[in-house]
Design a protein around this motif. Structure first.
Motif, PDB file in Angstrom:
ATOM      1  N   UNK A 178       1.453  -0.886  -0.064  1.00 33.28           N
ATOM      2  CA  UNK A 178      -0.003   0.566   0.401  1.00 33.28           C
ATOM      3  C   UNK A 178       0.840   1.132   0.278  1.00 33.28           C
ATOM      4  N   UNK A 179       1.133   2.150  -1.209  1.00 29.38           N
ATOM      5  CA  UNK A 179       1.127   3.399  -0.993  1.00 29.38           C
ATOM      6  C   UNK A 179       0.367   4.326  -1.230  1.00 29.38           C
ATOM      7  N   UNK A 180       0.634   5.514  -1.530  1.00 28.61           N
ATOM      8  CA  UNK A 180      -0.934   6.891  -1.846  1.00 28.61           C
ATOM      9  C   UNK A 180       1.008   7.520  -2.842  1.00 28.61           C
ATOM     10  N   UNK A 181       1.699   6.821  -3.266  1.00 23.67           N
ATOM     11  CA  UNK A 181       2.446   8.182  -4.494  1.00 23.67           C
ATOM     12  C   UNK A 181       3.124   6.217  -4.759  1.00 23.67           C
ATOM     13  N   UNK A 182       3.778   5.108  -4.847  1.00 22.78           N
ATOM     14  CA  UNK A 182       4.318   5.154  -5.459  1.00 22.78           C
ATOM     15  C   UNK A 182       3.432   3.703  -6.420  1.00 22.78           C
ATOM     16  N   UNK A 183       3.379   2.638  -7.035  1.00 22.29           N
ATOM     17  CA  UNK A 183       2.549   1.104  -7.021  1.00 22.29           C
ATOM     18  C   UNK A 183       4.476   0.331  -7.856  1.00 22.29           C
ATOM     19  N   UNK A 184       3.619  -0.572  -7.766  1.00 27.53           N
ATOM     20  CA  UNK A 184       4.742  -1.705  -8.012  1.00 27.53           C
ATOM     21  C   UNK A 184       4.547  -2.858  -9.611  1.00 27.53           C
ATOM     22  N   UNK A 185       5.916  -2.945  -9.880  1.00 29.22           N
ATOM     23  CA  UNK A 185       5.408  -3.192 -11.116  1.00 29.22           C
ATOM     24  C   UNK A 185       6.816  -4.124 -11.197  1.00 29.22           C
ATOM     25  N   UNK A 186       6.623  -5.295 -12.006  1.00 23.63           N
ATOM     26  CA  UNK A 186       7.561  -6.310 -12.499  1.00 23.63           C
ATOM     27  C   UNK A 186       7.691  -6.299 -14.137  1.00 23.63           C
ATOM     28  N   UNK A 187       9.281  -6.247 -13.840  1.00 22.55           N
ATOM     29  CA  UNK A 187       9.692  -6.339 -15.561  1.00 22.55           C
ATOM     30  C   UNK A 187      10.333  -7.500 -16.071  1.00 22.55           C
ATOM     31  N   UNK A 188       9.854  -7.934 -16.800  1.00 20.38           N
ATOM     32  CA  UNK A 188      10.606  -9.390 -17.710  1.00 20.38           C
ATOM     33  C   UNK A 188      11.840  -8.564 -18.525  1.00 20.38           C
ATOM     34  N   UNK A 189      12.175  -9.752 -19.710  1.00 20.70           N
ATOM     35  CA  UNK A 189      12.697  -9.678 -20.891  1.00 20.70           C
ATOM     36  C   UNK A 189      11.738  -9.456 -21.262  1.00 20.70           C
ATOM     37  N   UNK A 190      10.467 -10.393 -21.447  1.00 21.30           N
ATOM     38  CA  UNK A 190       9.517 -10.034 -22.677  1.00 21.30           C
ATOM     39  C   UNK A 190       7.999  -9.160 -22.675  1.00 21.30           C
ATOM     40  N   UNK A 191       7.855  -9.608 -21.282  1.00 15.95           N
ATOM     41  CA  UNK A 191       6.756  -9.273 -20.403  1.00 15.95           C
ATOM     42  C   UNK A 191       6.519  -8.473 -19.538  1.00 15.95           C
ATOM     43  N   UNK A 192       6.188  -6.965 -19.363  1.00 20.38           N
ATOM     44  CA  UNK A 192       5.571  -6.096 -18.361  1.00 20.38           C
ATOM     45  C   UNK A 192       4.427  -6.402 -17.112  1.00 20.38           C
ATOM     46  N   UNK A 193       4.564  -6.380 -16.024  1.00 22.20           N
ATOM     47  CA  UNK A 193       3.242  -6.686 -14.706  1.00 22.20           C
ATOM     48  C   UNK A 193       2.952  -5.895 -13.765  1.00 22.20           C
ATOM     49  N   UNK A 194       1.648  -4.893 -14.019  1.00 22.02           N
ATOM     50  CA  UNK A 194       1.409  -4.758 -12.507  1.00 22.02           C
ATOM     51  C   UNK A 194      -0.514  -5.105 -12.497  1.00 22.02           C
ATOM     52  N   UNK A 195       0.136  -5.333 -10.994  1.00 21.70           N
ATOM     53  CA  UNK A 195      -1.531  -5.748 -10.203  1.00 21.70           C
ATOM     54  C   UNK A 195      -2.176  -5.144  -9.481  1.00 21.70           C
ATOM     55  N   UNK A 196      -2.902  -4.466  -9.234  1.00 21.19           N
ATOM     56  CA  UNK A 196      -3.886  -3.795  -8.040  1.00 21.19           C
ATOM     57  C   UNK A 196      -4.573  -4.352  -7.894  1.00 21.19           C
ATOM     58  N   UNK A 197      -5.578  -3.976  -6.671  1.00 25.20           N
ATOM     59  CA  UNK A 197      -6.300  -4.197  -6.190  1.00 25.20           C
ATOM     60  C   UNK A 197      -7.053  -3.469  -5.496  1.00 25.20           C
ATOM     61  N   UNK A 198      -8.447  -2.837  -6.036  1.00 22.68           N
ATOM     62  CA  UNK A 198      -9.448  -1.979  -5.123  1.00 22.68           C
ATOM     63  C   UNK A 198     -10.150  -1.781  -4.343  1.00 22.68           C
ATOM     64  N   UNK A 199     -11.595  -1.112  -3.697  1.00 18.94           N
ATOM     65  CA  UNK A 199     -12.519  -1.477  -3.558  1.00 18.94           C
ATOM     66  C   UNK A 199     -13.353  -0.075  -4.640  1.00 18.94           C
ATOM     67  N   UNK A 200     -14.664  -0.852  -4.334  1.00 16.55           N
ATOM     68  CA  UNK A 200     -15.049  -0.116  -5.823  1.00 16.55           C
ATOM     69  C   UNK A 200     -16.568   0.345  -4.671  1.00 16.55           C
ATOM     70  N   UNK A 201     -16.664   2.058  -4.088  1.00 18.72           N
ATOM     71  CA  UNK A 201     -17.703   2.563  -3.520  1.00 18.72           C
ATOM     72  C   UNK A 201     -18.104   3.525  -4.035  1.00 18.72           C
ATOM     73  N   UNK A 202     -19.008   3.944  -3.511  1.00 12.35           N
ATOM     74  CA  UNK A 202     -19.999   5.296  -4.317  1.00 12.35           C
ATOM     75  C   UNK A 202     -19.734   6.467  -2.962  1.00 12.35           C
ATOM     76  N   UNK A 203     -19.120   7.771  -4.129  1.00 13.90           N
ATOM     77  CA  UNK A 203     -18.675   8.382  -2.970  1.00 13.90           C
ATOM     78  C   UNK A 203     -20.221   9.690  -2.191  1.00 13.90           C
ATOM     79  N   UNK A 204     -19.741  10.143  -1.581  1.00 15.29           N
ATOM     80  CA  UNK A 204     -20.834  11.806  -1.895  1.00 15.29           C
ATOM     81  C   UNK A 204     -20.431  12.350  -2.571  1.00 15.29           C
ATOM     82  N   UNK A 205     -21.785  13.258  -3.220  1.00 10.50           N
ATOM     83  CA  UNK A 205     -21.133  14.071  -3.841  1.00 10.50           C
ATOM     84  C   UNK A 205     -21.027  15.365  -3.345  1.00 10.50           C
TER      85      UNK A 205
END
Length: 148
Positions: free
Chosen positions: A121-148
Motif C-alpha cells: 500500500x502506498x499513496x505515491x508509488x506502485x509496484x511493477x515487475x519487468x521481464x525480458x518479454x513481459x511487464x506486469x502490474x497487479x492492483x487491488x481496490x474497493x469500489x464505492x459510492x462517494x458523497x457528491x
C-alpha cells in the motif's frame, strides 16, 4: 536397441545436468503521478470514477460495493522498464475503472499493488515487475459510492 537406450540415457543426463534458465523479473517501485502523466492516462481515465491509493483520504463513503483485483501485462520488448510499467499501470487502472462502472461505483479506494497476492500500500508509488518479454502490474481496490 542397447545403443538407443544408451543414447537416451546420455541425453536425459545431459538435460538434467543443465541448470534451469531463470526468467528476468525485476521489481520496480514507480511514482503513480508519473504513470498518470504518461500515455494520456488522465484523459483516458476521465473523471467519472475517482481513484484513491493506499490510505489517501476520501470523501464520505455512502456505499461499499465490493472489491476486485486485476493483473495486467504488456509487451516489454524494446521498451524501457518505466515505459512498459506505465503502460501496464494504465491497463490495470482502466480495468478497475471498467469494473467500477459495472458496479455503479463512482470511486475506487484503498488501491494497493497486489503482485502475486502480496499487497503493498502506498499513496505515491506502485509496484511493477519487468521481464525480458513481459511487464506486469497487479492492483487491488474497493469500489464505492462517494458523497457528491
Amino acid at each position: 536397441m542397447k545403443k538407443l537406450l544408451l543414447r537416451l540415457a546420455i541425453g536425459a543426463a545431459a538435460i538434467s545436468a543443465t541448470a534451469p534458465a531463470q526468467a528476468r523479473d525485476t521489481k520496480h517501485m514507480l511514482p503513480i503521478a508519473q504513470a498518470m502523466a504518461a500515455n494520456d492516462a488522465k484523459n483516458r481515465l476521465g473523471d467519472t470514477v475517482q481513484f484513491y491509493f493506499g490510505d489517501q483520504k476520501t470523501p464520505a463513503i455512502l456505499e461499499r460495493l465490493g472489491s476486485d483485483k486485476t493483473s495486467q501485462k504488456t509487451n516489454s520488448f524494446g521498451k524501457s522498464a518505466e515505459t512498459a510499467c506505465n503502460w501496464a499501470f494504465l491497463s490495470a487502472m482502466l480495468r478497475l475503472q471498467e469494473r467500477a462502472r459495472e458496479l455503479g461505483a463512482n470511486a475506487v479506494v484503498n488501491i494497493v499493488s497486489n503482485y502475486k497476492n502480496v499487497e503493498h500500500a502506498s499513496a505515491t508509488e506502485f509496484e511493477c515487475h519487468d521481464g525480458a518479454l513481459m511487464t506486469g502490474v497487479a492492483l487491488k481496490g474497493e469500489f464505492v459510492k462517494l458523497k457528491p
